[in-house]
Design an enzyme around this catalytic site. Structure first.
Site, short mmCIF file in Angstrom:
data_model
loop_
_atom_site.label_atom_id
_atom_site.label_comp_id
_atom_site.label_asym_id
_atom_site.label_seq_id
_atom_site.Cartn_x
_atom_site.Cartn_y
_atom_site.Cartn_z
CD GLU A 175 -3.18 -0.82 2.02
OE1 GLU A 175 -3.16 0.16 2.79
OE2 GLU A 175 -4.14 -1.61 1.95
CG ASP B 193 -18.31 -8.42 -2.46
OD1 ASP B 193 -19.38 -7.93 -2.03
OD2 ASP B 193 -17.33 -8.60 -1.72
#
Length: 202
Positions: A117, A142
């Protein structure tokens, strides 16, 4: 004497019959616990060595269904899936059917894996809980519902992605709405779409 012998012969036959029933019962239990049953989300349904075009062709029909139902552009679905899963070859996509790196919360079916990240202007490696799906279609569903329903604290968080008039607008909305920590995320989504002409499916 003869009667006693007859009874002795019957006993081994009964034992053999009982053993055969027991073996059959054990095999039936093993088949019930086989990981390839419908209740297992860990079925490796995809070939991780598929070409990029095969990956596109694999996702396109369901992406078009999702556009028809919810307005999300197929080019966005496919390009994000390609980026997030390395064209379906990542461990998360191949083993756990999660194409988009969607995180898991609470009691959701999940796996803990390392991920990168972008934090404080640098890339760091962290561990995270990720959703586990039965199929790539479930993962795509989803992903779309995340845009439709937003998040608990902001149901409209990704509304601009759904209402975008074209893939450029949708990619910029992804970036602005904080879908990914990568500061170049929108550009990467657009590059994949234009390189593989995914906008032809929109």
């Amino acid at each position: 004497m003869a009667r006693k012998k007859k009874n002795q012969l019957k006993m081994p036959a009964i034992i053999v019959g009982f053993l055969l029933i027991l073996v059959g019962f054990v095999f039936s239990l093993m088949s019930l616990s086989d990981p390839v049953n419908n209740n297992s989300p860990l079925v490796h349904q995809e070939n991780e060595d598929m070409t990029k075009q095969e990956f596109i062709d694999r996702l396109r029909p369901h992406a078009e269904e999702l556009q028809e139902g919810y307005g999300i552009l197929p080019s966005i679905i496919i390009s994000q899936a390609a980026l997030e899963s390395n064209w379906g070859s990542s461990q998360l996509a191949h083993e756990y059917n999660n194409l988009f790196g969607i995180k898991a919360y609470g009691n959701q079916n999940k796996v803990n894996l390392e991920t990168k990240e972008y934090v404080n202007e640098q890339w760091i490696t962290i561990e995270g809980d990720f959703r586990v799906y039965h199929s790539w279609e479930d993962s795509m569903d989803d992903h779309t519902m995340l845009f439709v329903n937003g998040v608990d604290w902001n149901p409209q968080k990704y509304e601009a992605v759904l209402t975008a008039q074209n893939y450029q607008e949708a990619a910029e909305a992804l970036q602005e709405d904080g879908y990914a920590t990568d500061p170049g995320y929108a550009d990467k989504v657009i590059e994949v779409i234009e390189t593989y002409q995914l906008d032809q499916y929109d």
